[in-house]
Design a protein around this motif. Structure first.
Motif, mmCIF file in Angstrom:
data_model
loop_
_atom_site.group_PDB
_atom_site.id
_atom_site.type_symbol
_atom_site.label_atom_id
_atom_site.label_comp_id
_atom_site.label_asym_id
_atom_site.label_seq_id
_atom_site.Cartn_x
_atom_site.Cartn_y
_atom_site.Cartn_z
ATOM 1 N N PHE A 34 0.840 -1.198 0.000
ATOM 2 C CA PHE A 34 0.000 0.000 0.000
ATOM 3 C C PHE A 34 0.877 1.251 0.000
ATOM 4 C CE2 PHE A 34 -2.430 -3.284 2.345
ATOM 5 C CZ PHE A 34 -3.432 -3.447 1.409
ATOM 6 N N PRO A 35 0.308 2.413 -0.312
ATOM 7 C CA PRO A 35 1.119 3.637 -0.302
ATOM 8 C C PRO A 35 1.625 4.007 1.095
ATOM 9 C CG PRO A 35 -1.144 4.088 -1.056
ATOM 10 C CD PRO A 35 -1.090 2.653 -0.696
ATOM 11 N N GLU A 37 1.198 6.457 2.952
ATOM 12 C CA GLU A 37 0.204 7.034 3.885
ATOM 13 C C GLU A 37 -0.431 5.966 4.777
ATOM 14 O OE1 GLU A 37 0.414 7.858 0.729
ATOM 15 O OE2 GLU A 37 0.490 10.042 0.618
ATOM 16 N N ARG A 38 -0.366 4.693 4.355
ATOM 17 C CA ARG A 38 -0.963 3.610 5.148
ATOM 18 C C ARG A 38 0.041 2.986 6.121
ATOM 19 N NH1 ARG A 38 -4.153 6.213 2.560
ATOM 20 N NH2 ARG A 38 -4.981 5.573 0.553
ATOM 21 N N SER A 39 1.278 3.428 6.095
ATOM 22 C CA SER A 39 2.305 2.786 6.918
ATOM 23 C C SER A 39 2.122 3.129 8.395
ATOM 24 C CB SER A 39 3.701 3.244 6.469
ATOM 25 O OG SER A 39 3.865 4.615 6.764
ATOM 26 N N TRP A 156 1.056 -2.860 -4.350
ATOM 27 C CA TRP A 156 0.390 -4.173 -4.409
ATOM 28 C C TRP A 156 1.401 -5.309 -4.451
ATOM 29 C CZ3 TRP A 156 -4.333 -3.196 -3.065
ATOM 30 C CH2 TRP A 156 -4.955 -2.029 -3.508
ATOM 31 N N GLU B 57 -9.513 -3.158 3.391
ATOM 32 C CA GLU B 57 -8.155 -2.710 3.689
ATOM 33 C C GLU B 57 -8.155 -1.979 5.030
ATOM 34 O OE1 GLU B 57 -5.323 0.440 1.602
ATOM 35 O OE2 GLU B 57 -6.545 -0.606 0.151
ATOM 36 N N SER B 59 -5.266 -0.518 8.352
ATOM 37 C CA SER B 59 -3.905 -0.451 8.878
ATOM 38 C C SER B 59 -3.932 0.098 10.299
ATOM 39 C CB SER B 59 -3.006 0.400 7.974
ATOM 40 O OG SER B 59 -1.726 0.559 8.539
ATOM 41 N N CYS B 65 -4.823 6.697 8.842
ATOM 42 C CA CYS B 65 -4.105 6.167 7.666
ATOM 43 C C CYS B 65 -4.950 6.171 6.403
ATOM 44 C CB CYS B 65 -3.560 4.771 7.944
ATOM 45 S SG CYS B 65 -4.763 3.453 7.738
ATOM 46 N N GLY B 66 -6.268 6.249 6.532
ATOM 47 C CA GLY B 66 -7.135 6.359 5.352
ATOM 48 C C GLY B 66 -7.389 5.068 4.601
ATOM 49 N N SER B 67 -6.867 3.938 5.076
ATOM 50 C CA SER B 67 -7.034 2.670 4.347
ATOM 51 C C SER B 67 -8.498 2.327 4.113
ATOM 52 C CB SER B 67 -6.425 1.510 5.139
ATOM 53 O OG SER B 67 -5.056 1.646 5.276
ATOM 54 N N HIS B 114 -1.968 9.577 -6.555
ATOM 55 C CA HIS B 114 -0.515 9.809 -6.572
ATOM 56 C C HIS B 114 -0.019 10.065 -7.993
ATOM 57 C CE1 HIS B 114 0.174 8.903 -2.351
ATOM 58 N NE2 HIS B 114 -0.839 8.074 -2.486
ATOM 59 N N LEU B 145 -4.880 12.344 4.123
ATOM 60 C CA LEU B 145 -4.644 10.899 4.161
ATOM 61 C C LEU B 145 -4.554 10.276 2.766
ATOM 62 C CD1 LEU B 145 -7.241 9.882 6.922
ATOM 63 C CD2 LEU B 145 -4.840 10.499 7.218
ATOM 64 N N LYS B 146 -4.890 11.025 1.730
ATOM 65 C CA LYS B 146 -5.000 10.471 0.376
ATOM 66 C C LYS B 146 -5.948 9.269 0.388
ATOM 67 C CE LYS B 146 -1.774 13.347 -1.123
ATOM 68 N NZ LYS B 146 -1.598 14.160 0.066
#
Lengths: 539, 224
Positions: A34-35, A37-39, A156, B57, B59, B65-67, B114, B145-146
């Motif tokens: 994932f990008p 931002e998800r870390s 991915w 999804e 996280s 995190c916006g997942s 992105h 958060l994109k």
């Protein structure tokens, strides 16, 4: 010179490494499902430590070194820690230069706050979302290099295994979720930046994405791990049905007080025992003290006043209101310790290389700076410093020597995955992961003993035996299936390390060996030799 | 409670609705609900038929995190901060964001966010700050958060179109504020990819989990 580097993981340590490599002319493939931002990096709240020119009176880099070594119960190497602390100023300058929005004082200087276990105020911050602000600026800088073609992101994509022969790493096998297959990616060097091991404990304060698989898998491929028994329980988390929500140390850094209620009156147990700075002792100690009260401990910040709370720790106020229905300007927060950070991980040298040549590790997945307990504010610093250090080492290396024939290994792994992918087990992977989390929470808590650790080892051995027999569960992504054995293997290694350390030190507290034994003041190394888990002290 | 989920096995297969019955506490979030359904040993739908785990999804599970952005009862929101008790219905309907290609069930591909920023060179380059008057807004804008919620709700945004939406405008503002040498270039690209196409419904601000006042970015960029 090396040219192509594979960085696995795109949080702060992965991005800092990729940027430093690309800045020196190398080509980087940045791999993550994932990008950025998800870390988990976006969840780091409190701040980043450094000693700058406008330091707290009397503070020096040497003090930072000493605090870090002492906080880690003298298991980390002094030279490594000195490198980390000396780099703090440059790292802060770099982060400012790429646009990180730090909090400022009235005189427009960077604000700093007090953090636990530190002799001076040296934790610079961005409200209570320091990690998120750093991630945002790094993402933008990575985008710069992406536009120039020096960094390519592979989203991915999940790590499967490393391409290793005769003690040298030549790349990695990646699982591409879009194509549904394995792909070999050769590189001059591989950098692991995959974070901690949350999945071993189920829901922790951290991200569900950090599962420890890479550590477990590479361990079986011959990579040594270190200090796995040292698991940081953060003293202040708020229990919700969803997860343990971190109440950042910033709350206590700003003056928050811990107490419990006895006979109708508040007992400020940390201040009673340790004096004025009691609430800001190191995390291992505060967690253990909370555990020992056997009472519901509360954290009070309400006396700071709404204005200061809104200005300095707005994210904590919002979090408590949203998930706990608590107005922290008026009432205290019920807190409990929870698994938060892993001091253990890949054993790396001062240049961040593992025992496998050209295989590096940075960030939380590497064990190097924090010894037996990490100080708040040092993880963001270590993530940046580790990324830069590994990159500089890689840039100075010769490369481009090609790679040996690894086609046999690659073909075998593809066939195994394809064959298993066609099976239809109804035995859910999630079920075994749940059992594992239950075992680890029960047998590897804040306080452990030989009996609980033996129970844990027996349980995990049984899960491993089961996992090796079952087919793949087709109702989840293939990654969840193939990662299971690696995760279980890491859990077994963690328990083995905890059993082998017969003393109490830092975050590792043994009820049956409650004292610190100075003869054991060395890191634990663990290796996987033909299925055996062998530990030794790094003397 | 009835839980109705729009599912899709692969990016190219047909979507279909599947319903589940939920009997449990209402003080959990939609993320907790999805976990609750998935963590049963056997998953059955409301007809008692055995079915597969729901792909989604996540996280952080705490709104940073916006997942887990999805459409919940017709409102774009993060699953981890939408409580069942607030849904005000006996039924909760969950579907993936519609403005992005579906990968599997509720998992979507938001890489266009992105890609759009990359191809228009929205990065600071060298920090050349002018007078720093808007520190607080920079801090808030950098919390984006994109997640794509602003694009989901936007009447002007379509995947693949030349209008890039609020997430783009806020990143443009950050570059504009932090590199004065790039300010004019960024204003130009902002005008082409956002300014001209925005009908100012400002629905993006209603759904933003970080409460970013995009109107402030817009006015600063428009004003120059």
């Amino acid at each position: 010179m090396m040219r192509n580097v594979l960085v696995i993981g795109s949080g702060i340590s992965g991005m800092s490494c990729a940027l430093r490599l690309a800045g020196q002319g190398l080509f980087v493939t940045l791999v993550s499902p994932f990008p950025s931002e998800r870390s988990q990096s976006v969840m780091a709240a409190g701040g980043i430590n450094a000693v700058l020119e406008d330091n707290d009176e009397g503070d020096t880099v040497q003090s930072h070194v000493e605090d870090t070594l002492k906080g880690g119960a003298y298991l980390a190497g002094e030279e490594e820690v000195r490198g980390l602390c000396e780099h703090g100023g440059e790292i802060l300058k770099y982060l400012e230069s790429i646009g990180t929005v730090f909090s400022l004082d009235n005189d427009r200087k960077l604000s700093k706050r007090a953090f636990g276990g530190q002799s001076h105020k040296r934790t610079y911050y961005c409200g209570a979302s320091t990690g998120k602000q750093i991630v945002s600026s790094l993402v933008m800088e990575v985008r710069h290099f992406e536009a120039e073609g020096r960094i390519i992101r592979r989203l991915w994509n999940c790590f499967h295994s490393a391409l290793i022969k005769d003690g040298v790493c030549y790349g990695a096998l990646l699982y591409d979720e879009t194509s549904g297959g394995l792909e070999a990616c050769y590189a001059d060097a591989v950098v692991m930046a995959t974070g901690g091991q949350n999945a071993l404990f189920g829901k922790t304060t951290g991200s569900t994405q950090c599962d420890g698989y890479t550590q477990g898998m590479l361990f079986t491929q011959g990579v040594k791990l270190k200090n796995l028994e040292f698991i940081q329980y953060h003293p202040t988390t708020m229990e919700t049905g969803q997860k343990k929500m971190l109440i950042s140390e910033a709350a206590r850094g700003e003056g928050g007080r811990l107490f419990y209620v006895e006979d109708g009156r508040r007992v400020y147990f940390m201040e009673d025992k340790y004096g004025e700075k009691g609430n800001l002792m190191t995390r291992d100690l505060v967690s253990r003290e909370i555990w020992m009260t056997k009472k519901q401990v509360m954290l009070d910040v309400s006396f700071l006043g709404e204005e200061l709370i809104r200005r300095r720790i707005p994210e904590i106020m919002e979090l408590c209101a949203k998930y706990g229905g608590i107005d922290i300007t008026a009432e205290p927060i019920p807190v409990t310790p929870s698994v938060h950070f892993f001091m253990g991980g890949f054993a790396v040298g001062i240049d961040h290389e593992t025992n496998i040549r050209n295989l590096f590790a940075v960030g939380e997945c590497a064990s190097i700076y924090h010894g037996a307990n990490r100080l708040g504010g040092n993880s963001l610093l270590a993530a940046m410093h580790g990324g830069f250090t590994a990159a500089d080492e890689i840039c100075g290396r010769m490369g481009g020597g090609g790679h040996p024939d690894l086609d046999g290994y690659i073909k075998d792994q593809k066939e195994i995955l394809e064959k298993k992918g066609k099976t239809e087990s109804r035995f859910p992977v999630a079920y075994i992961r749940d059992l594992l989390a239950e075992t680890m929470q029960k047998d590897l808590g804040i306080v452990r003993d030989e009996k609980s650790l033996d129970n844990g080892i027996a349980d995990v051995d049984y899960y491993l035996e089961t996992a090796e027999k079952i087919q793949y569960d087709n109702s989840v992504m293939p990654y969840f299936n193939y990662s299971l054995i690696g995760i279980l293997t890491l859990a077994r290694a963690v328990l083995t390390c905890a059993k082998s350390r017969r003393e109490s030190r830092g975050a590792h507290y043994r009820a049956d060996y409650p004292k610190t034994n100075e003869e054991l003041a060395h890191a634990t190394l663990i290796s996987y030799d033909d299925g055996a888990y062998n530990t030794r002290l790094e003397v | 409670m009835k839980v109705k989920i729009l599912r899709q096995v692969t990016p190219v297969s047909e979507p279909y609705w599947e319903c589940f019955n939920y009997e449990g506490p209402m003080d959990i979030t939609v993320a907790g609900l999805l976990d609750h359904i998935n963590y049963n040993d056997d998953i059955v739908n409301d007809k008692g038929e055995s079915t597969t785990r729901i792909g989604w999804e996540c996280s952080c599970l705490q709104g940073v995190c916006g997942s887990c952005a999805m459409v919940i009862n017709d409102r774009p929101a993060l699953a981890c901060e939408t409580f069942l008790g607030d849904c005000k219905k006996d039924e909760v309907t969950i579907r993936p964001l519609r403005k992005f290609p579906v990968i599997h069930d509720l998992i979507i591909d938001r890489s266009s966010i992105h890609e759009n920023l990359k191809k228009t060179s929205v990065y600071i380059g060298e920090l050349m700050q002018g007078e720093d008057r808007d520190h607080e807004h920079q801090y808030t804008a950098a919390k984006c958060l994109k997640c794509g919620l602003c694009l989901e709700v936007c009447p002007n945004y379509k995947n693949g179109s030349t209008f890039y939406g609020a997430a783009f405008a806020n990143d443009c503002y950050l570059v504009y504020a932090r590199n004065k040498n790039k300010a004019e270039d960024i204003r130009r690209v902002y005008g082409e990819r956002f300014g001209r196409g925005c009908s100012k419904s400002l629905s993006c601000m209603d759904v933003c989990p970080m409460k970013i006042p995009t109107i402030a970015s817009i006015s600063k960029l428009n004003r120059g």
